[in-house]
Design an enzyme around this catalytic site. Structure first.
Site, PDB file in Angstrom:
ATOM      1  N   ALA A  69     -42.166   3.347  30.283  1.00  0.00           N
ATOM      2  CA  ALA A  69     -43.473   2.540  30.519  1.00  0.00           C
ATOM      3  C   ALA A  69     -43.869   1.860  29.440  1.00  0.00           C
ATOM      4  CB  ALA A  69     -44.597   3.573  31.196  1.00  0.00           C
ATOM      5  N   ALA A 110     -46.409   2.839  24.615  1.00  0.00           N
ATOM      6  CA  ALA A 110     -45.131   3.007  25.423  1.00  0.00           C
ATOM      7  C   ALA A 110     -44.895   4.555  25.575  1.00  0.00           C
ATOM      8  CB  ALA A 110     -43.788   2.284  24.897  1.00  0.00           C
ATOM      9  N   ASP A 111     -44.170   4.936  26.626  1.00  0.00           N
ATOM     10  CA  ASP A 111     -43.946   6.285  26.876  1.00  0.00           C
ATOM     11  C   ASP A 111     -42.600   6.506  27.605  1.00  0.00           C
ATOM     12  OD1 ASP A 111     -44.973   9.102  25.882  1.00  0.00           O
ATOM     13  OD2 ASP A 111     -44.283   9.367  27.877  1.00  0.00           O
ATOM     14  N   GLN A 112     -42.084   7.607  27.514  1.00  0.00           N
ATOM     15  CA  GLN A 112     -40.784   7.783  28.300  1.00  0.00           C
ATOM     16  C   GLN A 112     -40.225   9.064  28.871  1.00  0.00           C
ATOM     17  OE1 GLN A 112     -36.534   7.951  26.827  1.00  0.00           O
ATOM     18  NE2 GLN A 112     -36.428   6.111  28.228  1.00  0.00           N
TER      19      GLN A 112
END
Length: 197
Positions: free
Chosen positions: A110, A73-75
């Protein structure tokens, strides 16, 4: 049940998964995020593309060495078309919040699933958040209250804490704003045998 691994250091993502009843282990991906960001931006990708690429690469990297389903995950934060990283200091956080004050910005969150080094699924959700025109006195109080803990968020706020008072309007999925689009992920975990259908 298939084992699940979260390829993230984020306490917020861990809390979201645990709160949803997902059993998982945590392994840090070791991905050079700055290198990936630079490559995606050089290829013309914006903040949304950066978040998606990082989520997929983190999941694929950990899953190449670990059995089971791996969640990456990443933001990213986009403001006036530019990508912003986490603030390095409270002074930088103050400047960031002053720049965002009274204006909208976008969070792109994401999430990806991988197994055996291969991406299986990914999703990116975006939200638009508008900060209210808060006073300098409120900002100083907020920074004193939250301290360096807010440096863990790219926006320098925690929506689930006193940071909620910073906002005039929020449009988007709550879990995506916290950093992990959850509904699609839970569906994928059920489909792939990691949760009871």
């Amino acid at each position: 049940m298939s084992p699940v691994i979260l390829a993230s250091q984020s306490a917020a993502r861990s809390q979201i998964l645990a709160g949803a009843g997902v059993a998982f282990d945590k392994i840090v991906s070791g991905v050079d995020e700055d290198l990936v960001k630079a490559r995606i931006q050089a290829e013309g990708g914006g903040p949304r593309a950066v978040a998606q690429a990082l989520a997929e690469i983190k999941a694929a990297t950990v899953s190449a060495a670990q059995p089971g389903l791996v969640i990456g995950a990443d933001q990213t934060l986009e403001f006036d078309g530019a990508l912003y990283d986490k603030a390095a200091s409270l002074a930088e956080a103050r400047a960031r919040l002053i720049a965002l004050r009274g204006k909208p910005h976008h969070l792109h969150s994401a999430v990806a699933l991988a197994q055996g080094g291969e991406a299986l699924w990914s999703q990116t959700a975006s939200a638009t958040l508008t900060l209210r025109d808060f006073s300098d006195a409120f900002l100083d109080h907020y920074l004193d209250l939250e301290g360096e803990g807010l440096l863990g968020s790219v926006g320098c706020y925690r929506l689930e804490g006193p940071g909620a008072q910073l906002f005039a309007a929020i449009e988007g999925d709550y879990f995506a704003i916290l950093g992990l689009p959850l509904m699609g992920l839970l569906d994928q975990l059920r489909q792939r045998g990691a949760l009871i259908p």
